[in-house]
Design a protein around this motif. Structure first.
Motif, short mmCIF file in Angstrom:
data_model
loop_
_atom_site.label_atom_id
_atom_site.label_comp_id
_atom_site.label_asym_id
_atom_site.label_seq_id
_atom_site.Cartn_x
_atom_site.Cartn_y
_atom_site.Cartn_z
N SER A 154 12.96 -43.13 -0.77
CA SER A 154 13.47 -43.03 -2.14
C SER A 154 12.48 -42.30 -3.05
O SER A 154 11.34 -42.76 -3.24
CB SER A 154 13.75 -44.43 -2.69
OG SER A 154 13.97 -44.39 -4.09
N GLY B 56 3.61 -44.23 -10.91
CA GLY B 56 3.53 -44.21 -12.36
C GLY B 56 3.92 -42.89 -12.99
O GLY B 56 3.49 -42.57 -14.11
N TYR B 57 4.76 -42.10 -12.30
CA TYR B 57 5.22 -40.82 -12.82
C TYR B 57 6.72 -40.89 -13.07
O TYR B 57 7.44 -41.67 -12.44
CB TYR B 57 4.96 -39.69 -11.83
CG TYR B 57 3.50 -39.40 -11.58
CD1 TYR B 57 2.66 -38.97 -12.60
CD2 TYR B 57 2.97 -39.54 -10.30
CE1 TYR B 57 1.33 -38.70 -12.35
CE2 TYR B 57 1.64 -39.28 -10.04
CZ TYR B 57 0.82 -38.86 -11.08
OH TYR B 57 -0.50 -38.60 -10.84
N SER B 58 7.19 -40.04 -13.99
CA SER B 58 8.62 -39.89 -14.13
C SER B 58 9.13 -39.06 -12.96
O SER B 58 8.38 -38.31 -12.33
CB SER B 58 8.96 -39.17 -15.44
OG SER B 58 8.55 -37.80 -15.39
N ARG B 59 10.41 -39.21 -12.66
CA ARG B 59 11.00 -38.43 -11.57
C ARG B 59 10.87 -36.93 -11.86
O ARG B 59 10.58 -36.14 -10.95
CB ARG B 59 12.48 -38.82 -11.42
CG ARG B 59 13.15 -38.19 -10.20
CD ARG B 59 14.62 -38.58 -10.15
NE ARG B 59 15.28 -37.96 -9.01
CZ ARG B 59 15.53 -38.56 -7.87
NH1 ARG B 59 15.17 -39.83 -7.71
NH2 ARG B 59 16.13 -37.92 -6.88
N SER C 197 12.74 -42.07 -6.31
CA SER C 197 12.52 -42.94 -7.48
C SER C 197 11.49 -44.02 -7.19
O SER C 197 10.65 -44.34 -8.03
CB SER C 197 13.84 -43.57 -7.92
OG SER C 197 14.75 -42.59 -8.38
N ALA C 198 11.54 -44.57 -5.98
CA ALA C 198 10.59 -45.62 -5.61
C ALA C 198 9.17 -45.06 -5.57
O ALA C 198 8.22 -45.72 -6.04
CB ALA C 198 10.96 -46.22 -4.27
N TYR C 199 9.00 -43.86 -5.06
CA TYR C 199 7.66 -43.25 -5.04
C TYR C 199 7.20 -42.96 -6.47
O TYR C 199 6.04 -43.20 -6.83
CB TYR C 199 7.67 -41.96 -4.22
CG TYR C 199 7.64 -42.17 -2.73
CD1 TYR C 199 6.49 -42.61 -2.09
CD2 TYR C 199 8.77 -41.92 -1.96
CE1 TYR C 199 6.45 -42.80 -0.72
CE2 TYR C 199 8.75 -42.11 -0.58
CZ TYR C 199 7.59 -42.56 0.03
OH TYR C 199 7.56 -42.76 1.39
N ALA C 200 8.10 -42.42 -7.30
CA ALA C 200 7.74 -42.11 -8.68
C ALA C 200 7.30 -43.37 -9.42
O ALA C 200 6.28 -43.38 -10.12
CB ALA C 200 8.91 -41.45 -9.39
N ASP C 201 8.06 -44.44 -9.26
CA ASP C 201 7.73 -45.70 -9.92
C ASP C 201 6.38 -46.24 -9.44
O ASP C 201 5.55 -46.70 -10.24
CB ASP C 201 8.82 -46.74 -9.67
CG ASP C 201 10.12 -46.41 -10.38
OD1 ASP C 201 10.10 -45.55 -11.29
OD2 ASP C 201 11.16 -47.00 -10.01
N ALA C 202 6.16 -46.19 -8.14
CA ALA C 202 4.92 -46.73 -7.58
C ALA C 202 3.71 -45.95 -8.04
O ALA C 202 2.62 -46.51 -8.25
CB ALA C 202 4.99 -46.73 -6.06
#
Length: 297
Positions: free
Chosen positions: A212, A221-224, A214-219
């Motif tokens: 995912s 701390g970046y926006s998609r 989105s999961a990497y971005a969230d982890a």
């Protein structure tokens, strides 16, 4: 030379991982350097054109060519002055041709201290295997390798412990030059972007369980959007495409090197449903997993 299968039976057509030939090196040290023999093979049972892996580093500096060489299912064409750096665990295959002319260095993992390994980026699998140094850098590489070869072949003037220590120093000098060449290439420079580097490292760690974006971005701390921009600048691809290619590569490795059932290969790369895995693999390779494996056997 020792050889082994990753998993499964040692069948006649199995794909092997070949170990470093310590018994062939001068004084049994963890490295070798010498001329490339057109008929060279790592092992008598592993012809040049058979897909295999090695558990050591191999660096070839070409004096002739062109030669086509497959590394991790990508074909590279090397000519005189080019450098091919194959790292442990990478899938590769020689082309049965007399074009392999030049010098080859092989090195056993663990021969160098950790600080040198880290400084030289010896396990940067994201860097391309094929390097094309300009004339000054090629001359420096050749001179450094020639010095290393002289030290390697001179096993009579020093005790073994000092001979080995001197080889480590000379090898470190050569590898630091080589790694600088790799890191300063245009592609490597783009990959140096911090956002992409963090994403790349996270994918390398978690691709088998996390597909995912989105999961990497969230982890991280970046926006998609930030992640998309960084990955596209570094690779020309999207984050999803980058993840998928890493998953496909691992699936290809498992299909080529093991006898695991297709369903277990899929599960190992994050697809618990075999049908979904087959659909994903076909979408990215235009082959079913079974057909891809059959082509290699």
């Amino acid at each position: 030379m020792a050889d082994r299968h990753i998993q499964g039976e040692d069948g006649q057509d199995g794909i092997r991982t070949l170990a470093f030939p310590a018994e062939r090196s001068v004084c049994g040290v963890g490295m070798r350097v010498g001329s490339m023999d057109p008929g060279h093979t790592w092992h008598s049972d592993a012809p040049l054109d058979r897909i295999h892996r090695i558990d050591f580093h191999a660096v070839m500096i070409f004096d002739g060519g062109p030669v086509r060489h497959m590394v991790d299912f990508t074909e590279y064409e090397a000519s005189a002055g080019d450098v091919l750096w194959i790292r442990p665990g990478q899938v590769h295959r020689f082309t049965a041709t007399s074009g392999y002319l030049g010098t080859v260095l092989t090195m056993q993992p663990g021969f160098l201290p950790r600080t040198t390994v880290e400084a030289a980026g010896l396990y940067r699998h994201d860097l391309p295997p094929l390097l094309r140094p300009d004339a000054p850098r090629l001359a420096a590489l050749r001179a450094s390798l020639a010095q290393l070869r002289r030290e390697y072949e001179d096993a009579a003037t020093l005790p073994l412990s000092l001979h080995t220590a001197l080889l480590r120093h000379s090898l470190s000098a050569f590898l630091l030059r080589l790694s600088h060449l790799a890191a300063s290439s245009a592609a490597a420079a783009r990959r140096a972007d911090t956002t992409f580097t963090l994403f790349r490292d996270a994918v390398e760690r978690d691709f088998a369980t996390n597909h995912s974006v989105s999961a990497y971005a969230d982890a991280l701390g970046y926006s998609r959007r930030t992640l998309v921009r960084a990955v596209r600048a570094a690779t020309g691809d999207t984050p999803k495409g980058f993840i998928d290619q890493r998953v496909v590569l691992e699936a290809k490795r498992l299909l080529a090197h093991t006898d695991l059932p297709i369903g277990r290969v899929g599960a190992a790369v994050g697809f618990p449903d075999a049908a979904n895995f087959s659909k994903f693999f076909h979408q990215h390779t235009e082959l079913t997993p079974a057909a891809f494996r059959a082509e290699l056997r």
